[in-house]
Design an enzyme around this catalytic site. Structure first.
Site, mmCIF file in Angstrom:
data_model
loop_
_atom_site.group_PDB
_atom_site.id
_atom_site.type_symbol
_atom_site.label_atom_id
_atom_site.label_comp_id
_atom_site.label_asym_id
_atom_site.label_seq_id
_atom_site.Cartn_x
_atom_site.Cartn_y
_atom_site.Cartn_z
ATOM 1 N N CYS A 27 95.472 47.934 -30.514
ATOM 2 C CA CYS A 27 94.780 46.668 -30.720
ATOM 3 C C CYS A 27 95.827 45.598 -31.023
ATOM 4 O O CYS A 27 96.933 45.906 -31.435
ATOM 5 C CB CYS A 27 93.844 46.773 -31.905
ATOM 6 N N ARG A 52 98.971 45.092 -23.454
ATOM 7 C CA ARG A 52 98.935 46.380 -24.137
ATOM 8 C C ARG A 52 97.661 47.169 -23.864
ATOM 9 O O ARG A 52 97.567 48.335 -24.193
ATOM 10 C CB ARG A 52 99.093 46.177 -25.625
ATOM 11 N N TRP A 99 90.890 47.813 -28.956
ATOM 12 C CA TRP A 99 90.871 49.036 -28.139
ATOM 13 C C TRP A 99 90.027 50.006 -28.938
ATOM 14 O O TRP A 99 90.428 50.446 -30.011
ATOM 15 C CB TRP A 99 92.307 49.529 -27.968
ATOM 16 N N ASN A 123 93.861 46.488 -37.459
ATOM 17 C CA ASN A 123 94.376 47.555 -36.591
ATOM 18 C C ASN A 123 94.509 48.806 -37.436
ATOM 19 O O ASN A 123 94.928 48.725 -38.596
ATOM 20 C CB ASN A 123 95.767 47.213 -36.049
ATOM 21 N N GLY A 124 94.229 49.955 -36.822
ATOM 22 C CA GLY A 124 94.366 51.211 -37.553
ATOM 23 C C GLY A 124 93.015 51.861 -37.763
ATOM 24 O O GLY A 124 92.023 51.468 -37.131
ATOM 25 N N GLU A 495 107.079 65.042 -16.269
ATOM 26 C CA GLU A 495 107.008 63.586 -16.394
ATOM 27 C C GLU A 495 106.427 62.960 -15.116
ATOM 28 O O GLU A 495 105.598 62.053 -15.176
ATOM 29 C CB GLU A 495 108.402 63.023 -16.715
ATOM 30 N N LYS A 499 103.022 60.681 -14.804
ATOM 31 C CA LYS A 499 103.012 59.340 -14.185
ATOM 32 C C LYS A 499 101.863 59.252 -13.191
ATOM 33 O O LYS A 499 101.117 58.283 -13.168
ATOM 34 C CB LYS A 499 104.321 59.042 -13.428
ATOM 35 N N GLU A 502 98.334 59.268 -14.976
ATOM 36 C CA GLU A 502 97.928 58.132 -15.815
ATOM 37 C C GLU A 502 97.617 56.879 -15.018
ATOM 38 O O GLU A 502 96.781 56.090 -15.427
ATOM 39 C CB GLU A 502 98.901 57.869 -16.977
ATOM 40 N N HIS A 518 101.205 83.750 -12.175
ATOM 41 C CA HIS A 518 100.598 84.380 -13.351
ATOM 42 C C HIS A 518 99.225 83.789 -13.659
ATOM 43 O O HIS A 518 98.746 83.892 -14.779
ATOM 44 C CB HIS A 518 101.537 84.261 -14.556
ATOM 45 N N LYS A 619 99.525 50.895 -24.505
ATOM 46 C CA LYS A 619 100.976 51.009 -24.352
ATOM 47 C C LYS A 619 101.595 51.835 -25.468
ATOM 48 O O LYS A 619 102.521 52.586 -25.242
ATOM 49 C CB LYS A 619 101.590 49.600 -24.298
#
Ligand code: M6R
Length: 624
Positions: A27, A52, A99, A123-124, A495, A499, A502, A518, A619
């Site tokens: 946020c 963000r 958010w 925020n939080g 990685e 990418k 997301e 396996h 972000k």
């Protein structure tokens, strides 16, 4: 102007503070008190925090008659602007981009919240909000949304009502003794016409000075153009902010503030002709590797890095992409440093039993330097008296400030939610730490690797200019993708796979190539599509055997293989092939990831998705 606060010097490397959009949190908070119209200052700040990721926005202004007007909207700051009807003549206000965590994406849940005489943005996460809500309901408070923030707001009002003769700082301190969880709160109390209040614990909040007033924000980038001096608040600090006075306290003692100066020289703003920040940032890697080469090889910064040989084992902790960089670091450090390295996901590490002591070095990797889980792990390991090293991009961020030593990655500001250049920077730093160990252990000499680093820029350029069309044709309609590799290629594929998922929303799974049979091989049929990396000479044949196993089950195979080991390749074992240029063990993962970043980007572009702000992602994740 009264300026208070202590300043903690950064421990290592550079002490300049970068500006630009380089601190990213979930946020966003903005606040202003000064001579300008608060409305335009706040809207401007909110727009700068848009990168963000958020799902709703709101603003509260106190006008010159003392009336507080609030406007909120689901969607973008533009949607908020369309809804703004009041003539906002006031010079005091707060704003927020939300958010959603507690409660859905609705106007009622959107900040600012207003209860009684108090209006706040937050925020939080207030962990004991249900408990407080029960107390407040018994005291006659009603609630209209589902958020913990509305409860925090009501609680501040409740304490204020019952202690109206007290100073604001005493009200805040009382609340902070009760609040459990993380919070950066900025608010206004109706009876105070010229001040904002702030309180901070485990969620970033900065105060900045401008010619025309005082700013407060969760991220300096909101006001990087308007201010040159700022100070980040530390945990459990609180106080009040006016146009030309700031009073910050901790444990009821006023603090002396020393402001940091913004260095605006290093961050280039805007898309600069690129369609997306992600592509711009992938391209920036080409120049960044040259800058890092100068830094470590020409300016010999490698000499001043932590001496890892002083330790018996290393733990590396991070989340998401930072965790993957740590995995690459593990292979490099173990291979060249002969030291045991374990890599942990921060959200697990923070709750697990630890076997660490003064012989353990714990490395924390973070682009933003604000990730809540990673921060919590640092606080936890500090109790063991171990040495902590941060590998951080955002200078003067919370993680950078609390570790014993910090190495700044110098990737400049990263705006796209999907991390690219920051990852490469993290891997570069880890490779320098491993190289330093290798040199100390006489495993190699600097001339053995220098040219590989020098040549990185050219090889990245090759990856940028590769024609990915045939590859994207195979991937873009897939529902599932599998990314395979061995050793350091495997962790690079982790990685690459992250990418892809997301930003394209294609389900993707990375695994060690030898592990496929396996279990996961049961999924392979003519609808499957596999990306395989083979850039280690000694393991390439083993990986090729693994892809034959999937090819024979009808799966489509895209092979990324090092050009110089591809000579006797059986063309039946792949559908598409990318020949990768040769690096050394240190630099190969950096070359390889650029191809995977480009593939993810091109797939998302073909799908027409919002590449820089993928759905549901932020972000930096500043809540647990
Ligand atoms: O800021 P941090 O490096 O601590 O962030 C860690 C992860 O949240 C981050 O890497 C995330 O996985 C990115 N979206 C990956 O692109």
């Amino acid at each position: 102007m009264v300026r208070y606060r202590y300043k903690k010097q950064n421990q290592d490397c550079n002490k300049t503070i970068s500006s630009g959009k380089d601190k990213k949190f979930m946020c966003g908070i903005v606040g202003y008190v000064g001579k300008d119209k608060a409305l335009s200052v706040l809207i401007q700040g909110l727009k700068r925090l848009e990168y963000r990721g958020y799902d709703s926005a709101g603003i509260a202004i106190r006008d010159i008659n003392g009336k507080i007007s609030i406007c909120k909207a689901v969607g973008r700051v533009n949607d908020l602007e369309k809804k703004l009807r009041y003539d906002a003549s006031g010079n005091l206000g707060i704003g927020h981009t939300r958010w959603a965590t507690h409660g859905g994406v609705t106007v009622n849940n959107c900040h600012p919240h207003h209860v009684g005489k108090v209006t706040i943005v937050h925020n939080g996460i207030l962990e004991n909000y249900l408990e407080l809500k029960t107390i407040l309901c018994n005291e006659g408070y009603n609630f209209y949304g589902d958020t913990d923030t509305e409860v925090a707001c009501a609680y501040i009002d409740y304490v204020y009502k019952n202690n109206s003769s007290s100073e604001i700082k005493d009200i805040l301190e009382k609340c902070m003794n009760i609040f459990v969880g993380s919070y950066a709160i900025v608010g206004m109390i109706e009876d105070y016409d010229s001040e904002l209040f702030v309180m901070k614990k485990d969620s970033p909040l900065i105060i900045a000075l401008g010619d025309n007033g005082t700013y407060v924000a969760s991220d300096i980038s909101a006001y990087a153009n308007d201010t040159k001096e700022y100070v980040p608040l530390e945990d459990m600090e609180y106080g009040t902010i006016m146009d030309n006075e700031i009073h910050i306290y901790k444990n009821n003692k006023e603090l002396e503030l020393l402001f940091n100066t913004l260095d605006v020289t290093n961050n280039e703003e805007g898309l600069q002709g690129f369609n997306h920040y992600m592509l711009k940032e992938i391209y920036e890697q080409k120049d960044l590797v040259s800058k890092w080469y100068n830094r470590y090889f020409n300016n010999h910064e490698i000499d001043s890095l932590v001496n890892m040989n002083d330790f018996k084992k290393i733990h590396i902790v991070g989340c998401g992409t930072a965790y993957h960089a740590g995995m690459v670091g593990k292979y490099l450090l173990e291979y060249y440093g002969d030291i045991e390295v374990q890599v942990f996901i921060a959200s697990e590490y923070r709750y697990q039993k630890l076997f660490i002591d003064k012989d353990t070095l714990v490395i924390f990797i973070s682009q933003s330097g604000e990730t809540a889980d990673t921060l919590a792990c640092i606080k936890k390991v500090k109790e063991y008296g171990v040495m902590t090293l941060g590998i951080v991009n955002v200078e003067n961020s919370s993680i950078a400030r609390i570790v014993d030593k910090v190495i700044y990655t110098k990737a400049l500001s990263e705006v796209a939610v999907a991390s690219t250049k920051a990852y490469t920077a993290q891997v570069y730093v880890l490779s320098m730490l491993a190289l330093k160990m290798a040199l100390a252990n006489d495993k190699l000499e600097i001339v053995d690797v220098k040219d590989f680093y020098l040549n990185l820029s050219n090889l990245i350029d090759k990856a940028l200019n590769y024609d990915y069309k045939h590859i994207i044709d195979l991937i873009w309609k897939q529902e599932h993708m599998f990314y395979l590799g061995r050793n350091i290629d495997y962790v690079t594929m982790m990685e690459g796979s992250l990418k892809l998922k997301e930003i394209s929303y294609i389900h993707s799974e990375a695994m060690a190539a030898g592990e496929l049979k396996h279990g996961t091989i049961s999924l392979m049929d003519e609808h499957s599509c596999i990306l395989v990396m083979a850039t280690l000479e000694r393991l390439a044949n083993k990986t090729i055997s693994n892809i034959k196993e999937v090819k024979s089950r009808g799966a489509k195979v895209i092979l990324l293989i090092r050009e110089d080991i591809s000579n006797n390749l059986d063309s039946d074992c792949y559908d598409e092939v990318i020949l990768l240029p040769k690096g050394c063990y240190f630099t190969q993962p950096i070359i390889n990831i650029v191809y995977l970043q480009m593939i993810a980007y091109e797939v998302a572009k073909r799908l027409g998705l919002d590449i820089d702000k993928p759905r549901n992602l932020a972000k930096s994740v500043t809540v647990e």
